[in-house]
Write a protein that holds these residues in place. Structure first.
Motif, PDB file in Angstrom:
ATOM      1  N   MET A   1      41.133  43.092  35.750  1.00 50.21           N
ATOM      2  CA  MET A   1      41.864  41.933  36.232  1.00 50.21           C
ATOM      3  C   MET A   1      41.606  41.666  37.726  1.00 50.21           C
ATOM      4  O   MET A   1      41.952  40.610  38.217  1.00 50.21           O
ATOM      5  N   TRP A   2      40.991  42.641  38.400  1.00 51.14           N
ATOM      6  CA  TRP A   2      40.669  42.434  39.810  1.00 51.14           C
ATOM      7  C   TRP A   2      39.692  41.289  40.000  1.00 51.14           C
ATOM      8  O   TRP A   2      39.800  40.538  40.972  1.00 51.14           O
ATOM      9  N   ARG A   3      38.746  41.147  39.072  1.00 50.92           N
ATOM     10  CA  ARG A   3      37.791  40.034  39.190  1.00 50.92           C
ATOM     11  C   ARG A   3      38.507  38.700  39.113  1.00 50.92           C
ATOM     12  O   ARG A   3      38.158  37.752  39.822  1.00 50.92           O
ATOM     13  N   GLY A  28      31.503  32.740  31.309  1.00 53.08           N
ATOM     14  CA  GLY A  28      32.725  31.982  31.096  1.00 53.08           C
ATOM     15  C   GLY A  28      32.531  30.749  30.243  1.00 53.08           C
ATOM     16  O   GLY A  28      31.849  29.821  30.624  1.00 53.08           O
ATOM     17  N   ALA A  29      33.132  30.751  29.077  1.00 48.32           N
ATOM     18  CA  ALA A  29      32.982  29.652  28.124  1.00 48.32           C
ATOM     19  C   ALA A  29      33.453  28.321  28.695  1.00 48.32           C
ATOM     20  O   ALA A  29      32.938  27.274  28.327  1.00 48.32           O
ATOM     21  N   ALA A  77      40.640  33.111  34.218  1.00 45.61           N
ATOM     22  CA  ALA A  77      40.579  33.303  32.766  1.00 45.61           C
ATOM     23  C   ALA A  77      39.172  33.686  32.329  1.00 45.61           C
ATOM     24  O   ALA A  77      38.985  34.564  31.480  1.00 45.61           O
ATOM     25  N   ALA A  78      38.167  33.046  32.917  1.00 45.08           N
ATOM     26  CA  ALA A  78      36.779  33.332  32.549  1.00 45.08           C
ATOM     27  C   ALA A  78      36.375  34.757  32.919  1.00 45.08           C
ATOM     28  O   ALA A  78      35.531  35.351  32.259  1.00 45.08           O
ATOM     29  N   ARG A  85      43.138  36.705  28.822  1.00 44.92           N
ATOM     30  CA  ARG A  85      42.748  35.451  29.484  1.00 44.92           C
ATOM     31  C   ARG A  85      43.935  34.719  30.118  1.00 44.92           C
ATOM     32  O   ARG A  85      43.807  34.160  31.202  1.00 44.92           O
ATOM     33  N   LEU A  86      45.075  34.731  29.446  1.00 38.77           N
ATOM     34  CA  LEU A  86      46.248  34.051  30.022  1.00 38.77           C
ATOM     35  C   LEU A  86      46.679  34.746  31.308  1.00 38.77           C
ATOM     36  O   LEU A  86      46.940  34.087  32.324  1.00 38.77           O
ATOM     37  N   ALA A  87      46.736  36.060  31.294  1.00 44.76           N
ATOM     38  CA  ALA A  87      47.091  36.809  32.498  1.00 44.76           C
ATOM     39  C   ALA A  87      46.052  36.563  33.589  1.00 44.76           C
ATOM     40  O   ALA A  87      46.402  36.409  34.766  1.00 44.76           O
TER      41      ALA A  87
END
Length: 137
Positions: A1-3, A28-29, A77-78, A85-87
């Motif tokens: 999650m750091w990214r 990332g879509a 999210a990406a 993704r939501l977090a």
């Protein structure tokens, strides 16, 4: 999650740079569609050029914050693992808003010392370099 957090922080300095970096590295879509990919690259280039103008709007005006929040959320999210993704979006968006205020203060200080163009180029290099590094990892 750091990214997600760090990419959101980059959005605080340069709103379109994280999306352009993700598009350029094909991560990332959300930015893989050709229109979005090309659009984000063009908008990022325009933002980099426009930022050096003396009449450039403050990044913390409501429209600037909204753009950074959205960009940070999409990039966050990406960069997040599939199930988070939501977090990642929430963390990226919050980091973008916080970083926009911090980077504005830093830029104001740098502008007094080195001028508008030089301080902007330094900030560009840090933002683009960070975003590309984060997008590739």
């Amino acid at each position: 999650m750091w990214r997600s957090i760090l990419m959101g922080a980059v959005a605080g300095a340069r709103a379109m740079t994280p999306l352009a970096a993700l598009a350029a590295t094909r991560r990332g879509a959300a930015v893989r569609a050709p229109l979005l990919s090309t659009g984000s690259l063009l908008l990022a280039a325009g933002e980099l050029a426009g930022d050096k103008r003396k009449d450039a709007p403050d990044r913390t005006v409501p429209a600037g914050i909204a753009g950074r929040l959205l960009s940070g959320a999409v990039a966050g999210a990406a960069c997040a693992p599939r199930g988070d993704r939501l977090a990642g979006a929430l963390l990226g968006g919050v980091a973008a808003v916080a970083a926009s205020h911090l980077t504005l203060r830093l830029r104001e200080h740098a502008t007094r010392r080195w001028g508008q163009t030089a301080s902007g180029l330094i900030e560009d290099g840090l933002a683009v370099g960070s975003a590309v590094l984060l997008a590739r990892t």
